[in-house]
Design a protein around this motif. Structure first.
Motif, PDB file in Angstrom:
ATOM      1  N   LYS A 170      43.936  41.521  47.270  1.00 19.36           N
ATOM      2  CA  LYS A 170      43.064  42.050  46.203  1.00 19.36           C
ATOM      3  C   LYS A 170      42.084  40.986  45.690  1.00 19.36           C
ATOM      4  O   LYS A 170      41.960  40.721  44.477  1.00 19.36           O
ATOM      5  CB  LYS A 170      43.901  42.614  45.049  1.00 19.36           C
ATOM      6  N   LEU A 238      41.247  44.785  41.124  1.00 20.45           N
ATOM      7  CA  LEU A 238      41.582  45.874  42.047  1.00 20.45           C
ATOM      8  C   LEU A 238      41.150  45.587  43.479  1.00 20.45           C
ATOM      9  O   LEU A 238      41.349  46.409  44.366  1.00 20.45           O
ATOM     10  CB  LEU A 238      40.950  47.185  41.553  1.00 20.45           C
ATOM     11  N   GLY A 239      40.518  44.415  43.697  1.00 18.59           N
ATOM     12  CA  GLY A 239      40.194  44.002  45.054  1.00 18.59           C
ATOM     13  C   GLY A 239      38.791  44.341  45.502  1.00 18.59           C
ATOM     14  O   GLY A 239      37.951  44.767  44.709  1.00 18.59           O
TER      15      GLY A 239
END
Ligand SMILES: Cc1ncc(C[n+]2csc(CCOP(=O)(O)OP(=O)(O)O)c2C)c(N)n1
Ligand SMILES: [Mg+2]
Length: 343
Positions: A170, A238-239
């Motif tokens: 992430k 959240l990547g």
């Protein structure tokens, strides 16, 4: 042209200003190759046609976020605040250049302005961006990385390996796939080149379960909207996301006096080898991001013709000054040739 994030007048003018500055810088580089062959050594790769994509993406940036482009790397540092004087001097191989005249066009770096550096290796920015993003994550700096790479690079092993690890860890990265229709001399169209088994290229994101979207890279606000969402995701832990931005590369792949001119139908580009077909070039020129955005700003009464002319005059003066500065700077001393060589 939609803009869900509804940018204010100042920001829209900032976007146009950066686009104009980039185009003027690149025009001067192009002119040097045409009018003074030999004045710039090594290869240079221009970003004319990519202005909306690059500025739209970087307009979402926070002050300390990093930008990592490819060897086609003059535009991003201009937006980040690097001195065009120092950049131009670097391209001319002069002592006052950004890297003391040792790097040239493909090896620019300006860490002070959050531009860690580039290289000639296709796909390098992808893996390097993951390293930089891992550092930001481990040190909890809050930075995200804007990673730029080409449609050709998206076929490389480095792309697949890095996107896998970036998704698993992430990492705070926005992957910006610059689909400029060409991979050096090979067209991206499936039926022509038989070299790219994916359309759209953004669907490669599905392999890593990350968001993937294709946008019109000639519209800075469309790019802004997509990248803003991806940047928000990256900042929230959240990547990564993959944004495919589509535009046309107006110049030849690269300029180099060591490469004989490629036959061309565009006399004005003879020495730098535009090799596409005339109809294709003309169609793309009709969608040139700079006049389109200019017309949009006027139509929406965001700026006046006078304000635009002032911006354009100032961009021209700034880049003329950069050339004068570069030409007034000496070449590095021959005795320094092995300085800064670590291997
Ligand atoms: C690892 C590697 N392979 C091949 C090359 C030669 N090469 C330079 S640019 C290029 C095409 C890259 O196309 P793309 O990724 O679409 O980027 P663009 O130049 O269009 O921005 C190639 C094959 C290289 N520099 N590095
Ligand atoms: Mg390409």
């Amino acid at each position: 042209m939609s803009n869900q994030n509804a940018l204010g007048k100042d920001r829209l003018i900032w976007i146009y200003t950066q686009m104009a500055r980039i185009r003027e810088f690149e025009e001067r580089v192009k002119r040097t190759f045409l009018e003074h062959p030999g004045a710039m050594r090594g290869h240079t790769h221009l970003a004319d046609g990519a202005e909306a994509s690059i500025v739209g993406a970087l307009a979402t940036r926070n002050a300390t976020d990093l930008a990592m482009p490819t060897y086609r790397c003059h535009a991003q540092p201009i937006v980040l605040g690097t001195s065009p004087r120092k950049m131009m001097a670097e391209l001319y191989g002069r002592k006052d250049g950004l890297c003391k005249g040792f790097g040239g066009s493909m090896h620019l770096a300006d860490p002070e302005h959050h531009f860690p550096g580039t290289s000639a290796i296709v796909g390098q920015s992808i893996a390097h961006a993951a390293g930089a993003a891992l550092t930001a994550q481990v040190k909890n700096t809050g930075q995200i990385v804007y990673c730029f790479f080409g449609d050709g690079a998206s076929k490389q092993g480095a792309f697949f390996e890095t996107l896998n690890m970036a998704a698993v860890w992430k990492l705070p990265i926005v992957f910006i796939l610059e689909n400029n229709e060409y991979q050096a001399y090979t067209h991206v169209r499936l039926e022509d080149a038989n070299a790219q088994a994916s359309d759209p290229l953004s669907q490669k994101a599905a392999a890593f379960s990350i968001p993937g979207i294709t946008v019109d890279g000639t519209d800075p606000l469309q790019v802004y909207d997509a990248v803003a969402e991806a940047a928000e995701r990256a900042r929230a832990g959240l990547g990564p996301s993959l944004i495919e931005s589509k535009f046309y590369r107006f110049s030849a792949h690269g300029n180099a006096i060591t490469v004989p001119p490629v036959p061309t139908q565009f006399p004005e580009h003879e020495a730098i080898g535009v090799y596409g077909n005339k109809a294709e070039f003309r169609t793309a020129k009709e969608r040139d991001p700079i006049p389109r955005f200019r017309a949009q700003l006027l139509r929406q009464n965001i700026v006046t013709e006078g304000e635009l002319l002032r911006i354009e005059d100032s961009a021209r003066a700034e880049m003329d000054d950069a050339v004068h500065f570069a030409l007034a700077s000496p070449h590095p001393d021959p005795e320094e040739a092995t300085n800064y060589v670590y291997a």
